[in-house]
Design an enzyme around this catalytic site. Structure first.
Site, PDB file in Angstrom:
ATOM      1  N   SER A  42       0.880  -1.180   0.000  1.00 26.28           N
ATOM      2  CA  SER A  42       0.000   0.000   0.000  1.00 26.28           C
ATOM      3  C   SER A  42       0.911   1.223   0.000  1.00 26.28           C
ATOM      4  O   SER A  42       1.131   1.861   1.014  1.00 26.28           O
ATOM      5  CB  SER A  42      -0.904  -0.008   1.230  1.00 26.28           C
ATOM      6  OG  SER A  42      -0.145   0.051   2.413  1.00 26.28           O
ATOM      7  N   HIS A 162      -3.310  -6.064   2.619  1.00 26.82           N
ATOM      8  CA  HIS A 162      -2.422  -7.077   3.189  1.00 26.82           C
ATOM      9  C   HIS A 162      -3.115  -8.415   3.439  1.00 26.82           C
ATOM     10  O   HIS A 162      -2.526  -9.328   4.011  1.00 26.82           O
ATOM     11  CB  HIS A 162      -1.802  -6.578   4.502  1.00 26.82           C
ATOM     12  CG  HIS A 162      -0.893  -5.403   4.311  1.00 26.82           C
ATOM     13  ND1 HIS A 162      -0.394  -4.657   5.357  1.00 26.82           N
ATOM     14  CD2 HIS A 162      -0.380  -4.856   3.180  1.00 26.82           C
ATOM     15  CE1 HIS A 162       0.373  -3.702   4.882  1.00 26.82           C
ATOM     16  NE2 HIS A 162       0.394  -3.790   3.566  1.00 26.82           N
ATOM     17  N   GLN A 170      -6.460  -1.583   7.316  1.00 29.92           N
ATOM     18  CA  GLN A 170      -5.347  -2.477   6.969  1.00 29.92           C
ATOM     19  C   GLN A 170      -4.702  -3.154   8.188  1.00 29.92           C
ATOM     20  O   GLN A 170      -4.339  -4.321   8.136  1.00 29.92           O
ATOM     21  CB  GLN A 170      -4.297  -1.658   6.217  1.00 29.92           C
ATOM     22  CG  GLN A 170      -3.074  -2.405   5.786  1.00 29.92           C
ATOM     23  CD  GLN A 170      -2.124  -1.502   5.007  1.00 29.92           C
ATOM     24  OE1 GLN A 170      -2.338  -1.250   3.835  1.00 29.92           O
ATOM     25  NE2 GLN A 170      -1.088  -1.005   5.664  1.00 29.92           N
ATOM     26  N   GLU A 171      -4.562  -2.394   9.281  1.00 34.21           N
ATOM     27  CA  GLU A 171      -3.827  -2.957  10.424  1.00 34.21           C
ATOM     28  C   GLU A 171      -4.519  -2.627  11.749  1.00 34.21           C
ATOM     29  O   GLU A 171      -4.814  -1.469  12.025  1.00 34.21           O
ATOM     30  CB  GLU A 171      -2.398  -2.389  10.458  1.00 34.21           C
ATOM     31  CG  GLU A 171      -1.640  -2.705   9.182  1.00 34.21           C
ATOM     32  CD  GLU A 171      -0.333  -1.931   9.031  1.00 34.21           C
ATOM     33  OE1 GLU A 171       0.256  -1.528  10.050  1.00 34.21           O
ATOM     34  OE2 GLU A 171       0.083  -1.732   7.878  1.00 34.21           O
ATOM     35  N   GLU A 212       1.545  -9.495   7.144  1.00 33.03           N
ATOM     36  CA  GLU A 212       2.382  -9.076   8.270  1.00 33.03           C
ATOM     37  C   GLU A 212       2.207  -9.980   9.480  1.00 33.03           C
ATOM     38  O   GLU A 212       2.532  -9.607  10.609  1.00 33.03           O
ATOM     39  CB  GLU A 212       2.085  -7.617   8.614  1.00 33.03           C
ATOM     40  CG  GLU A 212       2.389  -6.710   7.410  1.00 33.03           C
ATOM     41  CD  GLU A 212       2.320  -5.222   7.720  1.00 33.03           C
ATOM     42  OE1 GLU A 212       1.818  -4.843   8.792  1.00 33.03           O
ATOM     43  OE2 GLU A 212       2.789  -4.447   6.871  1.00 33.03           O
ATOM     44  N   ASP A 249      -3.879   1.273  11.473  1.00 38.62           N
ATOM     45  CA  ASP A 249      -3.432   1.890  10.226  1.00 38.62           C
ATOM     46  C   ASP A 249      -4.575   1.702   9.230  1.00 38.62           C
ATOM     47  O   ASP A 249      -4.803   0.590   8.740  1.00 38.62           O
ATOM     48  CB  ASP A 249      -2.141   1.248   9.694  1.00 38.62           C
ATOM     49  CG  ASP A 249      -1.687   1.903   8.385  1.00 38.62           C
ATOM     50  OD1 ASP A 249      -2.356   2.874   7.951  1.00 38.62           O
ATOM     51  OD2 ASP A 249      -0.683   1.461   7.801  1.00 38.62           O
ATOM     52  N   GLU A 292      -3.073   5.744  11.990  1.00 39.16           N
ATOM     53  CA  GLU A 292      -2.189   6.069  10.863  1.00 39.16           C
ATOM     54  C   GLU A 292      -3.017   6.204   9.587  1.00 39.16           C
ATOM     55  O   GLU A 292      -3.981   5.444   9.393  1.00 39.16           O
ATOM     56  CB  GLU A 292      -1.171   4.925  10.742  1.00 39.16           C
ATOM     57  CG  GLU A 292      -0.145   5.082   9.642  1.00 39.16           C
ATOM     58  CD  GLU A 292       0.747   3.836   9.580  1.00 39.16           C
ATOM     59  OE1 GLU A 292       1.002   3.210  10.644  1.00 39.16           O
ATOM     60  OE2 GLU A 292       1.172   3.485   8.474  1.00 39.16           O
ATOM     61  N   ASP A 319       1.726   8.369   6.965  1.00 43.12           N
ATOM     62  CA  ASP A 319       2.608   7.387   6.296  1.00 43.12           C
ATOM     63  C   ASP A 319       2.614   7.732   4.802  1.00 43.12           C
ATOM     64  O   ASP A 319       3.513   8.431   4.317  1.00 43.12           O
ATOM     65  CB  ASP A 319       2.090   5.974   6.583  1.00 43.12           C
ATOM     66  CG  ASP A 319       2.748   4.909   5.720  1.00 43.12           C
ATOM     67  OD1 ASP A 319       3.804   5.179   5.140  1.00 43.12           O
ATOM     68  OD2 ASP A 319       2.192   3.786   5.614  1.00 43.12           O
ATOM     69  N   LYS A 344       9.890   4.986   7.031  1.00 40.63           N
ATOM     70  CA  LYS A 344      10.279   3.786   6.270  1.00 40.63           C
ATOM     71  C   LYS A 344      11.401   4.208   5.338  1.00 40.63           C
ATOM     72  O   LYS A 344      11.179   5.031   4.437  1.00 40.63           O
ATOM     73  CB  LYS A 344       9.114   3.313   5.410  1.00 40.63           C
ATOM     74  CG  LYS A 344       7.874   2.872   6.172  1.00 40.63           C
ATOM     75  CD  LYS A 344       6.694   2.851   5.220  1.00 40.63           C
ATOM     76  CE  LYS A 344       5.524   2.047   5.741  1.00 40.63           C
ATOM     77  NZ  LYS A 344       4.324   2.263   4.898  1.00 40.63           N
ATOM     78  N   HIS A 372       8.567  -1.284   9.411  1.00 40.43           N
ATOM     79  CA  HIS A 372       8.866  -2.268   8.373  1.00 40.43           C
ATOM     80  C   HIS A 372       8.032  -1.965   7.129  1.00 40.43           C
ATOM     81  O   HIS A 372       7.241  -1.017   7.124  1.00 40.43           O
ATOM     82  CB  HIS A 372       8.505  -3.672   8.889  1.00 40.43           C
ATOM     83  CG  HIS A 372       7.023  -3.838   9.137  1.00 40.43           C
ATOM     84  ND1 HIS A 372       6.405  -5.052   9.239  1.00 40.43           N
ATOM     85  CD2 HIS A 372       6.016  -2.914   9.305  1.00 40.43           C
ATOM     86  CE1 HIS A 372       5.110  -4.883   9.453  1.00 40.43           C
ATOM     87  NE2 HIS A 372       4.860  -3.609   9.496  1.00 40.43           N
ATOM     88  N   ARG A 373       8.152  -2.778   6.076  1.00 37.21           N
ATOM     89  CA  ARG A 373       7.223  -2.782   4.953  1.00 37.21           C
ATOM     90  C   ARG A 373       6.470  -4.112   4.981  1.00 37.21           C
ATOM     91  O   ARG A 373       6.905  -5.064   5.633  1.00 37.21           O
ATOM     92  CB  ARG A 373       7.946  -2.652   3.603  1.00 37.21           C
ATOM     93  CG  ARG A 373       8.726  -1.383   3.374  1.00 37.21           C
ATOM     94  CD  ARG A 373       7.970  -0.101   3.573  1.00 37.21           C
ATOM     95  NE  ARG A 373       6.720   0.096   2.875  1.00 37.21           N
ATOM     96  CZ  ARG A 373       6.489   1.025   1.958  1.00 37.21           C
ATOM     97  NH1 ARG A 373       7.467   1.824   1.575  1.00 37.21           N
ATOM     98  NH2 ARG A 373       5.296   1.188   1.406  1.00 37.21           N
ATOM     99  N   SER A 374       5.371  -4.184   4.232  1.00 41.41           N
ATOM    100  CA  SER A 374       4.640  -5.458   4.225  1.00 41.41           C
ATOM    101  C   SER A 374       5.460  -6.556   3.539  1.00 41.41           C
ATOM    102  O   SER A 374       5.345  -7.727   3.886  1.00 41.41           O
ATOM    103  CB  SER A 374       3.272  -5.285   3.581  1.00 41.41           C
ATOM    104  OG  SER A 374       3.381  -4.635   2.345  1.00 41.41           O
ATOM    105  N   LYS A 395       6.854  -0.237  14.489  1.00 34.03           N
ATOM    106  CA  LYS A 395       5.826  -1.219  14.101  1.00 34.03           C
ATOM    107  C   LYS A 395       6.477  -2.160  13.113  1.00 34.03           C
ATOM    108  O   LYS A 395       7.082  -1.742  12.129  1.00 34.03           O
ATOM    109  CB  LYS A 395       4.551  -0.552  13.564  1.00 34.03           C
ATOM    110  CG  LYS A 395       4.586   0.008  12.188  1.00 34.03           C
ATOM    111  CD  LYS A 395       3.149   0.179  11.659  1.00 34.03           C
ATOM    112  CE  LYS A 395       3.165   0.434  10.173  1.00 34.03           C
ATOM    113  NZ  LYS A 395       1.844   0.482   9.576  1.00 34.03           N
TER     114      LYS A 395
HETATM  115  C1  2PG Z   1       2.035   0.519   5.998  1.00 33.89           C
HETATM  116  C2  2PG Z   1       2.959  -0.569   5.581  1.00 33.89           C
HETATM  117  C3  2PG Z   1       3.607  -1.354   6.669  1.00 33.89           C
HETATM  118  P1  2PG Z   1       3.161  -1.326   3.125  1.00 33.89           P
HETATM  119  O1  2PG Z   1       1.091   0.879   5.269  1.00 33.89           O
HETATM  120  O2  2PG Z   1       2.234   1.142   7.026  1.00 33.89           O
HETATM  121  O3  2PG Z   1       2.731  -1.892   7.595  1.00 33.89           O
HETATM  122  O4  2PG Z   1       2.440  -1.358   4.578  1.00 33.89           O
HETATM  123  O5  2PG Z   1       4.566  -1.725   3.348  1.00 33.89           O
HETATM  124  O6  2PG Z   1       2.374  -2.294   2.304  1.00 33.89           O
HETATM  125  O7  2PG Z   1       3.049   0.088   2.639  1.00 33.89           O
HETATM  126 MG    MG Z   2       0.706   2.671   6.674  1.00 35.78          MG
END
Ligand code: 2PG
Ligand code: MG
Length: 424
Positions: A42, A162, A170-171, A212, A249, A292, A319, A344, A372-374, A395
């Site tokens: 994403s 994800h 998403q999270e 994740e 998130d 987020e 983000d 990131k 991190h990234r997904s 995270k």
């Molecule tokens: C996010 C990230 C990590 P992605 O949106 O914050 O959790 O996802 O790496 O897919 O952007």
């Molecule tokens: Mg995010």
């Protein structure tokens, strides 16, 4: 200090089975270290460019162009340099690329070198990587960083991009805010995670996991997900809102159609201000302390409404909104959007720029969360970055799947080897 004598990059694979870069830097005396680059799903539209081959092999995802850029071109800029000079090395790569988004050589190529230079410098100096990052922070910003263990946000229930379920957010993350040390953080998180699994099983929900490591069941709504998590916290003998808080998130850009936020589970289409009402209602009914990307990255008005309404009591994290980019953060702060930033390093493409963005956030009372990234690997650089810069929050997914747990395990070793480093 020994100088860099060679650089060698190869194609390896991330946690989704997608090609990525592993890069090894070697010094004149043979000391070597390597690092790997993560990849998002994403992604924010203003992220630095991840260079992929876009041909028929690996569904277009191979990274041989970026690897050739490292091995055949960029290496010449770095060979002969002192690996302690992170800023000088990063800047030479950035100016040689000379594009806003690192699209000439690829942000993944530049970041692979930037990360592995930091690793080899720490090794040559015989200091832990987090200690080295403190030094680099001081070099770049002239300010000192204090070591601390970060409090994690564990993503225990996955939706959005994800997972293959019907959850829009998403999270769904838990924050063991009341734990006394990192070891206790991990005990609480894993116990809650396993209790959530039992609760899902009891209710005949799937316990397969998303990208994740969090569970990815089909549920009625976002609210049902929150209710199950609160039940799992209680089942663990912990108090929601005291011992353990919740972070979301939304990754809202993924369900914004340019006009409205489309919630599949709830079967609702909400305007920006109605979606703020929806989030506000969630924070009133569940112990949510951080949200987020609550709004789409281009919904400036929505972000302002959200920050105005929820900002005083809730961490609002940008983000996709800020993409770890100092210039974009600066603009966002002037427009009073959000009050914290997700960090990131592959969104911007080098350690130096990542540190400059964190420093700018610090100076403006914006909190940072290292992320991190997904699409991840076993690389644990972000754990050391979080400790070395005393960021306070990280995270890196569920306490499940080695690509996620590798970072938590690294933090456990840091706590073991230096028990003077405490949770922020
Ligand atoms: C996010 C990230 C990590 P992605 O949106 O914050 O959790 O996802 O790496 O897919 O952007
Ligand atoms: Mg995010």
């Amino acid at each position: 200090m020994q100088k860099i004598s060679s650089i060698n990059a190869i194609q390896v694979f991330d946690s989704r089975g997608v090609p990525t870069i592993s890069c090894k830097v070697t010094l004149e005396d043979g000391t070597s270290a390597s690092a790997m680059v993560p990849s998002g799903a994403s992604t924010g539209s203003k992220e630095a460019l991840e260079l992929r081959d876009n041909d028929i092999s690996y569904h277009g995802k191979s990274v041989t162009k970026a690897i050739n850029n490292i091995n055949n071109t960029l290496s010449a800029l770095v060979i002969g340099k002192d690996p302690n000079n992170q800023k000088e090395i990063d800047e030479s790569l950035i100016s040689f690329d000379n594009t806003e988004d690192k699209s000439k050589f690829g942000a993944n190529a530049i970041l692979a070198i930037s990360l592995s230079v930091a690793h080899v410098a720490a090794k040559a100096n015989k200091i832990p990587l987090y200690e080295h990052f403190s030094r680099v922070y001081k070099d770049i910003t002239s300010d000192s960083a204090t070591h601390s263990m970060p409090l994690p946000m564990f993503n225990i229930l996955n939706g959005g991009e994800h997972a293959d379920n019907n959850i829009d957010i998403q999270e769904f993350m838990i924050i063991p805010s009341g734990a006394k040390n990192f070891t206790e953080v991990m005990r609480w998180a894993t116990e809650i995670y396993h209790n959530l699994k039992k609760i899902l099983q009891k209710n005949n929900h799937s316990t397969s996991v998303g990208d994740e490591g969090g569970f990815a069941p089909n549920l009625e709504s976002n609210k049902e997900a929150l209710k199950l998590i609160v039940d799992a916290i209680k089942e663990t003998g912990l108090v929601p809102g005291e011992d353990v808080n919740i972070a979301l998130d939304c990754a809202a850009s993924e369900f914004f159609n340019g006009k409205e936020y489309i919630l599949k589970g709830e079967n609702e289409k909400l305007t920006s201000s109605a979606f703020v009402d929806y989030l506000d209602d969630l924070t009133k009914n569940y112990p949510i302390v951080s949200i987020e990307d609550g709004m789409d990255e281009n919904d400036i008005e929505g972000w302002k409404i959200l920050t105005d309404r929820l900002g005083p009591n809730c961490q609002l994290v940008g983000d996709d909104l800020f993409v770890t980019n100092k210039k974009i953060l600066k603009d966002g702060i002037s427009k009073e959007m959000a009050n914290s930033i997700l960090i990131k390093f592959n969104q911007v493409g080098s350690i130096t720029e990542t540190i400059e963005t964190i420093h700018y956030a610090n100076q403006n009372n914006f909190k940072s969360i290292i992320s991190h990234r997904s699409g991840e690997t076993e690389d644990t650089t972000i754990a050391d970055l979080a400790v070395g810069l005393g960021i306070g929050q990280i995270k890196t997914g569920a306490p499940c799947r080695s690509d996620r747990v590798a970072k938590y395990n690294r933090l456990l070793w840091i706590e073991e080897e230096s028990n003077s480093i405490l949770l922020k």
